[in-house]
Design an enzyme around this catalytic site. Structure first.
Site, PDB file in Angstrom:
ATOM      1  N   CYS A  82      55.028 -31.160 -26.060  1.00 39.59           N
ATOM      2  CA  CYS A  82      54.998 -32.487 -26.689  1.00 39.59           C
ATOM      3  C   CYS A  82      55.582 -33.543 -25.734  1.00 39.59           C
ATOM      4  CB  CYS A  82      55.788 -32.419 -27.999  1.00 39.59           C
ATOM      5  SG  CYS A  82      56.093 -34.015 -28.771  1.00 39.59           S
ATOM      6  N   CYS A  85      58.520 -35.595 -27.086  1.00 41.75           N
ATOM      7  CA  CYS A  85      59.705 -34.734 -27.170  1.00 41.75           C
ATOM      8  C   CYS A  85      60.393 -34.667 -25.804  1.00 41.75           C
ATOM      9  CB  CYS A  85      59.325 -33.319 -27.617  1.00 41.75           C
ATOM     10  SG  CYS A  85      58.565 -33.231 -29.248  1.00 41.75           S
TER      11      CYS A  85
END
Length: 162
Positions: A82, A85
């Site tokens: 991600c 993230c």
């Protein structure tokens, strides 16, 4: 040429709205903040980090819903694939060092602990950051809009320490 700009625009939009934990679901473009009472019985006491480092979760029972925290605990639900993230990771590390002994930071890989992510009812988008307070209240943030840059993240921490 117009198709090229449309494709680039869609790709840019998807890159900035967050990642979905399930590839077949539409990512929620929500940066929500919710304050709620934790009403479940106390299961355990969450770990406390005093060394200024982010704890990589290895046992989901340590922070299961209803867990009692001794100090402000920030749980980051993320995945290695991600992009948003990965943008949040250095900020978490910086805050962990800055608030050593005052705030515990825990990183949870949703690919390993998907049931825990679902148990906290955080939706289907990551990053999702959960702030657990010793008074039993919690706040959740989906996405990075309210947490980046680092000064925004610090402001959220300070508001939870009061």
């Amino acid at each position: 040429m117009n198709k090229y700009f449309i494709v680039c625009g869609i790709a840019a939009f998807m890159a900035f709205t967050g990642c979905s934990t399930k590839s077949n679901e539409k990512a929620e473009a929500v940066d929500a903040v919710t304050v709620e009472e934790v009403t479940k019985p106390v299961v355990a006491v969450a770990p406390v980090a005093t060394d200024g480092k982010v704890i990589e979760l290895e046992d989901a029972s340590l922070i299961a819903p209803g867990v009692n925290v001794e100090q402000l605990t920030v749980i980051d639900f993320n995945a290695v694939w991600c992009g948003p993230c990965r943008q949040l990771t250095p900020v978490l590390e910086e805050m962990a060092a800055k608030y050593a002994g005052k705030v515990t930071f825990i990183s949870v890989d949703v690919d390993k602990f998907g049931e825990l992510f679902e148990a906290y009812n955080l939706g289907s988008s990551i990053p999702a950051v959960l702030f657990l307070r010793p008074d039993g209240k919690s706040e959740k943030y989906i996405g990075t809009q309210n947490l980046l840059p680092a000064s925004s993240f610090e402001a959220v921490i300070e508001s939870n320490l009061k």
